[in-house]
Enzyme design. Sequence first.
Site, PDB file in Angstrom:
ATOM      1  N   GLU A 320      63.089   9.342  91.842  1.00  0.00           N
ATOM      2  CA  GLU A 320      64.081  10.341  91.854  1.00  0.00           C
ATOM      3  C   GLU A 320      65.457  10.034  91.537  1.00  0.00           C
ATOM      4  O   GLU A 320      66.091  10.495  90.896  1.00  0.00           O
ATOM      5  CB  GLU A 320      63.728  11.487  92.934  1.00  0.00           C
ATOM      6  N   ARG A 324      67.292  10.673  88.020  1.00  0.00           N
ATOM      7  CA  ARG A 324      68.372  11.475  88.011  1.00  0.00           C
ATOM      8  C   ARG A 324      69.940  11.044  88.083  1.00  0.00           C
ATOM      9  O   ARG A 324      70.683  11.172  87.321  1.00  0.00           O
ATOM     10  CB  ARG A 324      68.193  12.411  89.310  1.00  0.00           C
ATOM     11  N   ASP A 453      51.857  11.848  85.135  1.00  0.00           N
ATOM     12  CA  ASP A 453      52.300  12.201  83.991  1.00  0.00           C
ATOM     13  C   ASP A 453      53.426  11.285  83.175  1.00  0.00           C
ATOM     14  O   ASP A 453      52.993  10.879  82.149  1.00  0.00           O
ATOM     15  CB  ASP A 453      52.901  13.689  84.012  1.00  0.00           C
ATOM     16  N   GLU A 588      59.569  21.467  80.693  1.00  0.00           N
ATOM     17  CA  GLU A 588      58.660  20.569  79.835  1.00  0.00           C
ATOM     18  C   GLU A 588      58.340  21.388  78.588  1.00  0.00           C
ATOM     19  O   GLU A 588      58.010  20.691  77.517  1.00  0.00           O
ATOM     20  CB  GLU A 588      57.220  20.292  80.644  1.00  0.00           C
TER      21      GLU A 588
END
Length: 690
Positions: A320, A324, A453, A588
């Site tokens: 993360e 980010r 994913d 998404e």
Amino acid sequence: MYPPSRKDFISLTLSDSHNNTYNNGKHRRQSCWRKWKQLSRLQRSLVLFLLALLLIFGLLSYPSITEQWRGGSDREDWLELNDRDVKDLPPGVKSILDQAEGKALPPVAEPHVLPAVDPDAVAGAVVEPRGPNVPILPKPPIKNKNFPNKRGPPSLHKDGNISDTVGGDKEVQEVVREEEGEEEDKEQKIVSWRGAMIEADQATEPPPSANEREAAAPPAPADPADTVPSEVPTVAVDRLQAVCDAFRHAWKGYKDYAWGHDELKPISRSFGEWFGLGLTLIDSLDTMWILGLKEEFAEARDWVEKELSFDKNVDVNLFETTIRVLGGLLSTYHLTGDQLFLDKAKDIGSRLMPAFKTPSKIPFSDVNIGKGTAHPPRWTSDSTLAEVTSIQLEFRELSRLTQDPQYQEVVNEVMKLVHKLPGKHDGLVPMFINTNSGQFTHKGVFTLGARADSYYEYLLKQWIQGGKTEDDLLEDYLQAVEGVKKHLVRQTGPSKLTFVGELSHSRFNPKMDHLVCFLPGTLALGAHNGLPGDHMDLAVQLMETCHQMYRQMETGLSPEIVHFNMQASDGQDVVVKPADRHNLLRPETVESLFYMYRFTKDPKYRDWGWEILHSFNNYTKVPGGGYTSINNVRDPVNPGPRDKMESFFLGETLKYLYLLFSDDAELLSLDKYVFNTEAHVLPIWPSPPK
């Protein structure tokens, strides 16, 4: 002979001088009347005057109040009202404020039907007006009363994606339980979001109420044609300006109530911390630059220069923080050329390097950026596949900019190991990998949703970033797409919608996370870069399905997870379990709409994105600033605010909407830039000379 009986009581009757029986109520009335007569004439006149004013006010306000709740009259823009005017809010919004103040919500007999919009009168708009010429979004369309029923950065949630909750040795058990159809709405100790495993006690978000946990009966089947809500009313608006207005409204809430903190809690007007690194601010930097919001960008830059410090004793998640913070700083550096952002990127990049000091070279998930130590989660020695294979774009670019090869070397080593590992299934990979052994664990479970994913996304994007020279990456990507088509792609029974399910030990589950809606855009990007044309065909079909995940919900917003009906019947295609009805403002679908429009120029993709923005404004926008994730996309009257605005709403969702509506094809050209999984742009490297 017995003596006469004796009476041991006395009967007494009271009466007044006029032989009237005593009555206490009447006596009190007479006493009040005497007190009234004792008042002076001026005092009596004043009291009567006030009573008359109250009566007149009540008569005047009664028609507007009743008409408001019937939905039959125009109303002032509720975003401009203060707390004392909450009674005049539309029911869906009033319920949000009532929950924030701890008020009990009244029972609702019937679904609330919002009135259609008069195109000539845009009262009741949901975009906060800033001037006479600012375009305003229309009200939501009338909903059918009989309407049936990660990729993208995750965040901390106690209740979260219950269908996807796993931890330690229980991961596969939880997956199998879900396959067997067991209840998924019980509380969990461990929560995972797109690769990041976190403990529930770190979360700042309240758990769902008891009512929200109740298992609702499935809606009655209906004709698929009846499941499509009416079109968003056509009003002449500037869609780019509407996105800017939405960003400003979200930013206002963050600036007022959460400045410098990780996330805004817009309902309680407070903030939540995850790492204490100003995640929302850093995630939003390049969005503000792209949208041309110079004043907001200048304020944020000033905070980065004066307040942002990575020298703190705090554990952060490698994945993360990379996508980010490191990604956001690198992207902003490339857009602005400002050395400040590159310096900050080098600082955080070097502090994340201890994560790679493992026996297997598979990085630990957690790093203490102040102490320079790293460790796996306390509950397992595994990392999720998405965590360790979705950090490559950022570290590779950091090496290129700094001319320091160590960053690229450690992440390339991870990809080399994964490339040759046993346990794949026609290119599909298990969700977990052990940091000690470097081997896949819990084999046999395959998904394109949470925890796996962005592995598939980064295979393609690394190949593109590096000038299409790394054949191993391309080979893994092409095999994976074929594996998806062979094992995971199915169609629904009623309307033949194409979707991507999951596989657990050869057993197919027709479950699809909203996170999987990254796939249409990724497939289209591959086709644009010369990969087989049938990739684009599949992208078009999946894009329609992701659109229906929004369109078939009463709020026009997609749930976190859907299940698909594969039976040949006239029922509905999309089924949503009560535990999966939340919406986290995820990007998404609009991300894929952006790619699809760039490559096809089909205006329907823009229209679909406009409908989504419209729904965000109607059901998640909070008066005073900010947007909130919601608990129930199937209840437009009370969507259930979760009091949390994820940083990716500003970093991704609004950015992709702006790019979708822009007519400038050279604005972040997809032949020059590649987007990381947090929508931060990095340049495509020039191809080396042959």
